[in-house]
Design an enzyme around this catalytic site. Sequence first.
Site, short mmCIF file in Angstrom:
data_model
loop_
_atom_site.label_atom_id
_atom_site.label_comp_id
_atom_site.label_asym_id
_atom_site.label_seq_id
_atom_site.Cartn_x
_atom_site.Cartn_y
_atom_site.Cartn_z
N ASP A 13 35.95 25.56 41.93
CA ASP A 13 34.83 26.49 42.12
C ASP A 13 34.78 27.11 43.51
O ASP A 13 33.71 27.41 44.05
CB ASP A 13 33.47 25.79 41.83
CG ASP A 13 33.42 25.23 40.43
OD1 ASP A 13 34.05 25.83 39.53
OD2 ASP A 13 32.76 24.20 40.23
N LYS A 16 37.80 31.28 43.20
CA LYS A 16 39.14 31.77 42.85
C LYS A 16 39.08 33.02 41.98
O LYS A 16 39.82 33.97 42.18
CB LYS A 16 39.93 30.66 42.11
CG LYS A 16 40.12 29.39 42.92
CD LYS A 16 40.84 28.31 42.13
CE LYS A 16 40.05 27.78 40.96
NZ LYS A 16 38.85 27.03 41.33
N GLY A 40 35.98 27.58 34.91
CA GLY A 40 34.99 28.64 34.75
C GLY A 40 35.11 29.53 35.97
O GLY A 40 34.77 29.11 37.07
N HIS A 41 35.68 30.71 35.79
CA HIS A 41 35.92 31.62 36.92
C HIS A 41 35.02 32.84 36.79
O HIS A 41 35.10 33.58 35.82
CB HIS A 41 37.41 32.03 36.95
CG HIS A 41 38.33 30.87 37.17
ND1 HIS A 41 39.69 30.98 37.17
CD2 HIS A 41 38.08 29.55 37.40
CE1 HIS A 41 40.23 29.79 37.40
NE2 HIS A 41 39.27 28.91 37.54
N GLN A 223 40.78 24.71 38.73
CA GLN A 223 40.33 23.52 39.46
C GLN A 223 40.74 23.64 40.93
O GLN A 223 40.94 24.75 41.41
CB GLN A 223 40.87 22.23 38.81
CG GLN A 223 40.26 21.92 37.45
CD GLN A 223 40.89 22.67 36.30
OE1 GLN A 223 42.09 22.66 36.13
NE2 GLN A 223 40.08 23.31 35.48
P1 GDP Z 1 36.10 29.53 40.63
O1 GDP Z 1 36.04 28.50 39.55
O2 GDP Z 1 36.91 29.08 41.80
O3 GDP Z 1 36.52 30.89 40.13
O4 GDP Z 1 34.60 29.70 41.17
P2 GDP Z 1 33.26 29.80 40.28
O5 GDP Z 1 33.20 31.15 39.68
O6 GDP Z 1 33.12 28.63 39.38
O7 GDP Z 1 32.16 29.62 41.41
C1 GDP Z 1 32.11 30.44 42.53
C2 GDP Z 1 30.72 31.08 42.55
O8 GDP Z 1 30.55 31.72 43.78
C3 GDP Z 1 30.55 32.15 41.49
O9 GDP Z 1 29.22 32.17 41.10
C4 GDP Z 1 30.92 33.44 42.24
O10 GDP Z 1 30.29 34.60 41.68
C5 GDP Z 1 30.35 33.13 43.58
N1 GDP Z 1 31.00 33.74 44.73
C6 GDP Z 1 32.32 33.86 45.01
N2 GDP Z 1 32.49 34.33 46.26
C7 GDP Z 1 31.24 34.50 46.77
C8 GDP Z 1 30.74 34.90 48.04
O11 GDP Z 1 31.48 35.19 48.96
N3 GDP Z 1 29.38 34.93 48.18
C9 GDP Z 1 28.53 34.62 47.19
N4 GDP Z 1 27.22 34.72 47.41
N5 GDP Z 1 28.96 34.22 45.99
C10 GDP Z 1 30.31 34.14 45.80
P1 IMO Z 2 37.45 25.77 38.10
O1 IMO Z 2 38.78 26.31 37.64
C1 IMO Z 2 35.10 22.30 39.23
C2 IMO Z 2 35.95 18.55 37.14
C3 IMO Z 2 34.90 18.00 36.22
C4 IMO Z 2 35.16 16.52 36.40
C5 IMO Z 2 36.67 16.44 36.52
C6 IMO Z 2 37.40 16.11 35.22
O2 IMO Z 2 36.28 26.53 37.61
O3 IMO Z 2 37.47 25.54 39.57
P2 IMO Z 2 37.87 17.52 33.01
O4 IMO Z 2 36.95 18.15 32.02
O5 IMO Z 2 38.83 18.48 33.64
O6 IMO Z 2 38.57 16.31 32.45
O7 IMO Z 2 36.91 16.96 34.18
O8 IMO Z 2 37.09 17.73 36.96
N1 IMO Z 2 36.37 19.95 36.84
C7 IMO Z 2 36.02 21.00 37.59
N2 IMO Z 2 35.21 21.08 38.67
N3 IMO Z 2 35.74 23.39 38.78
C8 IMO Z 2 36.58 23.32 37.72
O9 IMO Z 2 37.35 24.34 37.34
C9 IMO Z 2 36.72 22.10 37.05
N4 IMO Z 2 37.43 21.68 35.98
C10 IMO Z 2 37.22 20.36 35.87
O10 IMO Z 2 33.60 18.36 36.62
O11 IMO Z 2 34.62 16.08 37.63
MG MG Z 3 34.62 27.43 38.45
#
Ligand code: GDP
Ligand code: IMO
Ligand code: MG
Length: 422
Positions: A13, A16, A40-41, A223
């Site tokens: 998270d 990415k 979840g991206h 991840q």
């Molecule tokens: P990922 O799994 O690495 O793609 O990240 P996620 O989407 O799960 O979580 C990142 C969160 O931060 C999302 O809600 C993005 O919309 C948000 N985000 C990413 N970059 C920024 C930033 O620079 N500022 C803010 N406020 N939100 C950001």
């Molecule tokens: P993105 O790509 C954050 C975490 C779960 C749990 C552990 C194992 O959005 O960064 P799993 O279901 O993979 O067996 O869970 O890994 N986890 C993540 N945490 N971002 C993710 O993906 C994750 N995918 C799995 O919360 O701790």
């Molecule tokens: Mg994510």
Amino acid sequence: MAHTILTGAQWGDEGKGKIIDVLTDSVNAVVRSQGGNNAGHTVFVGNKKFVLHLIPSGILRKGKLCVIGNGVVVDPIALVEEIDGLVSQGVKVGRNLAISDRAHIVFPFHRLLDEAREAVRADGKIGTTKRGIGPAYGDKAARIGLRLCDLLQPKVFQERLEARISEFNHWHKGSGIESPDFNKLHAAYRSAGDRLAPFVTNTTMLLHKLHNKGASLLFEGAQGTFLDVDHGTYPFVTSSNTTAGGACTGSGFPPNLITHVMGVMKAYTTRVGEGPLPTQDDKLASMLHEMGREFGATTGRARRCGWFDAVITRTAQIINGFDQLAITNVDGLDGLEEIQVAVAYKLEGRKIEYLPAEIEQFSHCQPVYKKFKGWMRDTSQVKSFRQLPPLCKDYLKAITELTGGKLTMVSVGASREQTIFC
Ligand code: GDP
Ligand code: IMO
Ligand code: MG
């Protein structure tokens, strides 16, 4: 022509999806190589929000090929739903998507096993996403998994599914876990297989041909480094290699053709699920949650939050070989008078700068903090590195130096426009 692997430097998270979406503008194809719909991206296009789980975040840019590589575990029903969801939001999904015929399949019995294992672990639970990811990779390693190439051959699929269910029943009879209903499962998966068939191909050969034609590839990590099954905080990890090396194994693309490895990290640290988080700070978490930030994109769970941990990002640099860094969510720290950064740990009275392998020891690591003065200014509209508040620049330079690598991108908001190239 350059090929870049993008990897999360923390516990997932890191932002990415947003960075991939921005970088996709200048590449030809985006490739996922591990994980499944546990990812979840989040990407914003204007004020439209998209959350990608299996499909690469490049799908939102016209004319870019998106590839789901052999190392990804695919839940075909979830993938069909994701495609339909994107199409209903006006996104074109057709010849711009290719899925590896070698990718392993996630079945509902994997999800049931994932849930059941978590339930009996009680205190030691991992806090998985319950998407069946661990059990599906378990089948792959045990050589009893089914792959998309099996799903596309009706007779082969029927025989292999029967055999897999029979083995499942052999080991799990009387365990309380529901036995899979062959007919229901077979019908639903064959129907999803028919929908996915036009996308399924040998993606290794496809990437090889793209490279020979001079295309640029971007490998989208899922991840983060410390969820890696080998290098992460085991057993509180996922079941795939989330580190840069995994991108090559999970796609069949050779390491010697990779040009850059980019690490993406938040300006602070978050973690969702269980497992130690040395710099956890509940006051920081409350502030971010009150701003409506840091809720899981897949499960909606509130993410645990802490200060930037340079011990882990430096370790991530060593494992992945980041030559480029993107720092996201810098705006999240805008209102703070003081910011802390862990520069080492204290363990049993000793100062250490690495992560102990054993999880109990890691959970006893106490951060050694360095304090930084906060910049106390809104950065969300800043368009260039030069224009950032001086204290913010100092902070970014310091965490870059502590991590290693070159700072190439800074993100100050979730939208495409809120991106600074350094
Ligand atoms: P990922 O799994 O690495 O793609 O990240 P996620 O989407 O799960 O979580 C990142 C969160 O931060 C999302 O809600 C993005 O919309 C948000 N985000 C990413 N970059 C920024 C930033 O620079 N500022 C803010 N406020 N939100 C950001
Ligand atoms: P993105 O790509 C954050 C975490 C779960 C749990 C552990 C194992 O959005 O960064 P799993 O279901 O993979 O067996 O869970 O890994 N986890 C993540 N945490 N971002 C993710 O993906 C994750 N995918 C799995 O919360 O701790
Ligand atoms: Mg994510």
